[in-house]
Design a protein around this motif. Sequence first.
Motif, short mmCIF file in Angstrom:
data_model
loop_
_atom_site.label_atom_id
_atom_site.label_comp_id
_atom_site.label_asym_id
_atom_site.label_seq_id
_atom_site.Cartn_x
_atom_site.Cartn_y
_atom_site.Cartn_z
N THR A 232 -6.35 2.53 -3.07
CA THR A 232 -6.62 1.21 -3.73
C THR A 232 -6.18 1.72 -5.08
OG1 THR A 232 -9.09 1.95 -4.07
CG2 THR A 232 -8.53 0.28 -2.46
N GLN A 236 -5.53 -3.78 -6.68
CA GLN A 236 -4.39 -4.11 -5.81
C GLN A 236 -4.87 -4.33 -4.50
OE1 GLN A 236 -0.84 -2.10 -6.47
NE2 GLN A 236 -0.67 -2.53 -8.46
N LEU A 239 -3.35 -0.20 -0.23
CA LEU A 239 -2.15 0.24 0.13
C LEU A 239 -2.05 1.36 1.30
CD1 LEU A 239 -0.65 0.53 -3.51
CD2 LEU A 239 -0.44 -1.39 -2.00
N ASP A 240 -1.12 1.48 2.22
CA ASP A 240 -0.72 2.44 2.80
C ASP A 240 0.68 3.03 2.59
OD1 ASP A 240 0.09 4.25 4.83
OD2 ASP A 240 -0.63 3.02 6.54
N VAL A 241 0.74 4.11 1.57
CA VAL A 241 2.03 4.63 0.91
C VAL A 241 2.59 5.22 1.92
CG1 VAL A 241 2.49 6.17 -0.58
CG2 VAL A 241 0.44 4.86 -1.03
N ILE A 244 4.78 2.49 3.50
CA ILE A 244 5.61 1.72 2.34
C ILE A 244 6.77 2.73 2.28
CG2 ILE A 244 5.72 1.55 -0.21
CD1 ILE A 244 2.94 0.61 -0.03
#
Length: 387
Positions: A232, A236, A239-241, A244
């Motif tokens: 986080t 935003q 996120l799952d980097v 991504i």
Amino acid sequence: MYGSDRARQMQIRSGADGKIAVGDDGMLPADPVHPGADLTGINDNWWVGLSLLHNLFAREHNVICDGLKARYPTWKDEELFQHARLINAALIAKIHTVEWTPGILGHPALDFSMHANWSGIPCRVLRAVLGKNSEAAFGIIGSPTDQHSAPYAMTEEFTAVYRLHPLIPENLDVRRLDSTEITASDLVKMQGPASRKFMQTHGFANLLYSFGTAHPGAIRLHNFPNFLRRFTKDGQPLLDVAAIDIMRDRERGVPRYNRFRELVGKKRVNTFEEITSIPGAARKMRAIYKGNVDRVDLMVGLLAEDLPEGFGFSDTAFRIFILMASRRLKSDRFFTDDYRAEVYTNFGLDWIHNNGMKSVLLRHMPQLGPALEGVNNAFAPWNVLRG
């Protein structure tokens, strides 16, 4: 560190003697716009690791300014700043070329070749035979500029192979120089708004020592930091980097692993077992990609690929690294046509030649001396002190 436009550059300057503004404690001031970040050229995705490097090389910039002013007392703030910036940036480029890269690709041939990449092969006979314009004999630095048919840019391929998030561990053992005390801390707690407070709590010298004695994560399958898979940031969405990283390559048209191998001059693989010997990895890839080895994503293949001896990442990725490392220097006039005393000053050229990461660290933090004693490359593990 210097930003990408004049306005930001002026914000970080002290306005005197070419120096970057620092506080009474010698550290970069707080950025009034980005809570927890230092006031520096670019501070997106800020965390303690970036803060350490920005603070270290801001100090180096200011020491270079002192050296320039002593030799050129009539120079004004602008002349001092711009020359120090040029010298500091070249020193960082040298450190990246001849220290960081051999540090992560620990092979004698690689160490030799990266030094040759920068300054050539130190052989009098070879230099006499090949002449002063030979990169093999004298290195890229100071050679004629060559854009190789297209202006230099960070290509999609380079961005793809530089997705090295597995280097980041889940946590860091924070050590003190004056004791055997160790405090384990999650990396997620030393980034974003928490960065400056973490630095102030533990101290600049202690954190440099902690990172110097830490080991990076292996750039391999099943080693992506979990906190980046559920990250986080600034309000935003979650996120799952890792996801991504894969999707960015797909949507930007970077070839899948097998085609990528072919394009960099390697043999295509016909089976998943040819990619990797990691136990169970071929079976999992076969299931995920429905038995089609050509569908393996580039990042997955790079993390699965068996490594050459001493290498920290795959040979496929390395082929892009060495190409771009050379182009980065060869296409920049400040490392080629304008790498000369008229631009850098003799003082500047000597500074770059005579310094490296270890000397920079010891100049600004001499208390790190025992930790760095006998350490030839500052990107290799330092000595763990016993208090």
